[in-house]
Design a protein around this motif. Structure first.
Motif, PDB file in Angstrom:
ATOM      1  N   CYS A 124      17.328   6.029   4.128  1.00  0.00           N
ATOM      2  CA  CYS A 124      16.569   6.264   5.364  1.00  0.00           C
ATOM      3  C   CYS A 124      15.338   7.139   5.137  1.00  0.00           C
ATOM      4  O   CYS A 124      14.726   7.595   6.095  1.00  0.00           O
ATOM      5  N   VAL A 125      14.956   7.340   3.879  1.00  0.00           N
ATOM      6  CA  VAL A 125      13.784   8.178   3.601  1.00  0.00           C
ATOM      7  C   VAL A 125      12.656   7.330   3.004  1.00  0.00           C
ATOM      8  O   VAL A 125      12.695   6.920   1.849  1.00  0.00           O
ATOM      9  N   THR A 126      11.647   7.046   3.832  1.00  0.00           N
ATOM     10  CA  THR A 126      10.462   6.344   3.369  1.00  0.00           C
ATOM     11  C   THR A 126       9.355   7.377   3.173  1.00  0.00           C
ATOM     12  O   THR A 126       9.131   8.200   4.055  1.00  0.00           O
ATOM     13  N   VAL A 127       8.704   7.368   2.015  1.00  0.00           N
ATOM     14  CA  VAL A 127       7.553   8.241   1.839  1.00  0.00           C
ATOM     15  C   VAL A 127       6.285   7.399   1.980  1.00  0.00           C
ATOM     16  O   VAL A 127       6.118   6.391   1.283  1.00  0.00           O
ATOM     17  N   ALA A 128       5.443   7.789   2.938  1.00  0.00           N
ATOM     18  CA  ALA A 128       4.171   7.105   3.157  1.00  0.00           C
ATOM     19  C   ALA A 128       3.113   7.785   2.293  1.00  0.00           C
ATOM     20  O   ALA A 128       3.039   9.014   2.254  1.00  0.00           O
ATOM     21  N   ILE A 129       2.339   6.977   1.601  1.00  0.00           N
ATOM     22  CA  ILE A 129       1.278   7.509   0.747  1.00  0.00           C
ATOM     23  C   ILE A 129      -0.050   6.888   1.182  1.00  0.00           C
ATOM     24  O   ILE A 129      -0.188   5.661   1.219  1.00  0.00           O
ATOM     25  N   ASP A 130      -1.010   7.755   1.534  1.00  0.00           N
ATOM     26  CA  ASP A 130      -2.374   7.294   1.810  1.00  0.00           C
ATOM     27  C   ASP A 130      -3.166   7.461   0.528  1.00  0.00           C
ATOM     28  O   ASP A 130      -3.249   8.569  -0.018  1.00  0.00           O
ATOM     29  N   ALA A 166      13.306   9.383  -2.568  1.00  0.00           N
ATOM     30  CA  ALA A 166      12.735   8.438  -1.594  1.00  0.00           C
ATOM     31  C   ALA A 166      13.346   7.054  -1.809  1.00  0.00           C
ATOM     32  O   ALA A 166      13.517   6.624  -2.948  1.00  0.00           O
ATOM     33  N   GLY A 167      13.669   6.364  -0.737  1.00  0.00           N
ATOM     34  CA  GLY A 167      14.285   5.044  -0.841  1.00  0.00           C
ATOM     35  C   GLY A 167      13.295   3.915  -0.675  1.00  0.00           C
ATOM     36  O   GLY A 167      13.637   2.739  -0.849  1.00  0.00           O
ATOM     37  N   GLU A 168      12.040   4.263  -0.355  1.00  0.00           N
ATOM     38  CA  GLU A 168      11.028   3.238  -0.093  1.00  0.00           C
ATOM     39  C   GLU A 168       9.661   3.924  -0.072  1.00  0.00           C
ATOM     40  O   GLU A 168       9.563   5.086   0.290  1.00  0.00           O
ATOM     41  N   ILE A 169       8.625   3.168  -0.467  1.00  0.00           N
ATOM     42  CA  ILE A 169       7.247   3.686  -0.439  1.00  0.00           C
ATOM     43  C   ILE A 169       6.422   2.814   0.509  1.00  0.00           C
ATOM     44  O   ILE A 169       6.446   1.588   0.407  1.00  0.00           O
ATOM     45  N   LEU A 170       5.731   3.469   1.436  1.00  0.00           N
ATOM     46  CA  LEU A 170       4.779   2.772   2.306  1.00  0.00           C
ATOM     47  C   LEU A 170       3.386   3.161   1.834  1.00  0.00           C
ATOM     48  O   LEU A 170       2.942   4.294   2.028  1.00  0.00           O
ATOM     49  N   ALA A 201       3.255  -2.860   1.316  1.00  0.00           N
ATOM     50  CA  ALA A 201       1.794  -2.883   1.220  1.00  0.00           C
ATOM     51  C   ALA A 201       1.214  -2.691   2.623  1.00  0.00           C
ATOM     52  O   ALA A 201       1.704  -3.270   3.584  1.00  0.00           O
ATOM     53  N   SER A 202       0.180  -1.862   2.716  1.00  0.00           N
ATOM     54  CA  SER A 202      -0.434  -1.616   4.022  1.00  0.00           C
ATOM     55  C   SER A 202      -1.927  -1.386   3.870  1.00  0.00           C
ATOM     56  O   SER A 202      -2.388  -0.795   2.895  1.00  0.00           O
ATOM     57  N   GLY A 203      -2.679  -1.879   4.863  1.00  0.00           N
ATOM     58  CA  GLY A 203      -4.124  -1.660   4.886  1.00  0.00           C
ATOM     59  C   GLY A 203      -4.911  -2.850   4.381  1.00  0.00           C
ATOM     60  O   GLY A 203      -4.839  -3.175   3.202  1.00  0.00           O
ATOM     61  N   GLY A 204      -5.625  -3.496   5.286  1.00  0.00           N
ATOM     62  CA  GLY A 204      -6.554  -4.543   4.868  1.00  0.00           C
ATOM     63  C   GLY A 204      -6.176  -5.960   5.223  1.00  0.00           C
ATOM     64  O   GLY A 204      -6.955  -6.887   4.975  1.00  0.00           O
TER      65      GLY A 204
END
Lengths: 252, 193
Positions: A124-130, A166-170, A201-204
């Motif tokens: 349940c821990v997603t780390v979002a990276i900009d 972290a269990g997932e990367i955004l 994957a996010s953005g674009g």
């Protein structure tokens, strides 16, 4: 076969979805619950809700909203925005969120990732990276809603948070976000290869082909978009049908 | 029907309760032995880490109670794993109701196994009206191998137990409460057992 996930992202302010979203068949498109139900019916695999307000009072509104969403939708959802402690996460999970996403607070205090994973489990821990690319720096991690550059290399930071639990990367590319020119395939692919957990994957995103590229070329496990879906430039059902025709495993 | 969800501070209790509400069923949350014993049916959710979940069960003496139950029982996700014998997660002894091991995924694929995957070789009334290859939602890093008690399987990349049945104990590794219409049907099927 495990399918690639399509994830609409909703920005929430004062308990309402922001942006002038226009939908037929929805009584109140500003109501996150109505919109979430609609996306679930359309075949979205998961939803992300980002609380873009900051005060404590608003935080309470958000927790109530999370409970309302959990009550009404039958697919998983992640909530993020302003989460800084184990106590913050406890409130959101108790109200029915499946995952939380943390960003700046993990940069400020990487041990938070470890604490959250220990308390609630990595799942349940997603780390979002900009992330943002500049020629002199390469892909660097940005914090505080993308306003402040850090010293962190994107791939190293992704590896570090996964080691911490972290269990997932955004992963959001600031260079691509809002351009509709496609996802950042190079850095997404690099991160996806470097870590053992799923990468969103996010953005674009601007077309159906962009999603196919993210899955086939960058090996992303999921792809997220906001305005493309909200403004009905692209529907989830047609997107999934297209991906299926490209030989990509999707839930249809 | 008197339906009880076991509440031991290690479950996504709220999500399961909401899913039942959507089916028009009110469930009682409880960790009280008498309440659980008196239930017509028991649902046992769970997320998080095996050792800490076992500690929570022991703190409430539920580790002694649950194996003695005789009514239809449904373990979900970690709630399924806890019914087994032993988990590689934290080298933890489990409730030992179903004589099976819980193992960590050793694969080149991403772990946790997260997202929608298909179930097949469906058996028992738990999967009434569910099609082979139906999609359900998973998020887990440990799995139970396929065995004689397997009543549904999923591949990642090797087949593992998507669901188990042993006497009155049913269990699913996936999350029926988060698996859309198919998940609701599976919950409904459990309620009809």
């Amino acid at each position: 076969m495990l399918t690639k996930r399509i994830i609409p992202c909703l920005d929430i302010k004062d308990g309402r979805t922001v942006k002038g979203i226009q939908f037929e068949n929805i009584r109140d498109a500003g109501d996150p619950v109505e919109l979430a139900k609609w996306y679930a019916e359309q075949g979205a695999d998961e939803l992300v809700f980002l609380d873009i307000t900051a005060t404590n009072e608003d935080r309470k509104t958000f927790a109530h909203l999370v409970r309302d969403i959990a009550r009404h939708i039958d697919i998983p959802f992640t909530v993020g925005g302003g989460i800084g402690s184990v106590a913050d996460v406890e409130v959101l999970l108790q109200n029915g969120a499946d995952k939380v996403s943390i960003n700046s607070s993990a940069i400020k205090n990487p041990q938070l990732v470890e604490e959250l994973a220990r308390h609630f489990g990595s799942q349940c821990v997603t780390v979002a990276i900009d992330t943002k690319y500049k020629e002199d720096t390469g892909w660097k991690v940005y914090t505080r809603a993308g306003t402040v550059e850090t010293e962190l290399s994107t791939v190293d930071w992704a590896k570090q948070v996964v080691d911490l639990g972290a269990g997932e990367i955004l992963l959001t590319s600031m260079n691509n976000d809002g351009t509709k020119a496609g996802f950042a395939l190079d850095i997404t692919g690099e991160v996806a290869r470097a870590v053992s957990v799923p990468v969103i994957a996010s953005g674009g995103a601007g077309s159906m082909a962009h999603f196919a590229e993210a899955f086939l070329q960058a090996n992303a496990d999921a792809a997220l978009a906001a305005s493309l879906f909200h403004f009905r430039e692209l529907g989830v059902p047609e997107l999934k049908q297209y991906l299926k025709e490209q030989g990509i495993a999707v839930r249809v | 029907m008197n339906l009880v969800i076991v509440d031991y501070k290690a479950g996504n209790v709220q999500s399961v309760q909401f899913a039942l509400e959507r089916l028009g069923v009110q469930a009682t949350l409880s960790s009280d032995a008498e309440t659980i014993k008196a239930a017509d049916k028991v649902i046992f959710p769970g997320v998080g880490q095996a050792a800490s979940a076992m500690a929570q069960l022991k703190a409430r003496n539920l580790d002694k109670l649950l194996p003695t139950l005789e009514q239809p029982f449904f373990g979900v996700c970690l709630g399924m794993q806890l019914l087994c014998q032993h988990s590689e997660e934290g080298d933890t002894d489990l409730l030992n109701i179903i004589p099976l091991p819980v193992k960590h995924f050793e694969t080149e694929l991403k772990v946790p196994h997260m997202g929608w995957n298909q179930i097949e070789n469906l058996r028992t009334p738990l999967f009434q009206s569910i099609n082979e290859q139906e999609y359900v939602y998973y998020v887990h890093s440990y799995y139970v191998p396929v065995s004689e008690y397997t009543i549904a399987q999923t591949s990642y990349p090797e087949p593992f137990s998507a669901a188990l049945q042993y006497k009155n104990f049913y269990a699913a590794q996936f999350h029926p409460e988060k698996s859309g219409a198919a998940g609701s049907q599976i919950l409904k099927n459990f309620l009809a057992l």
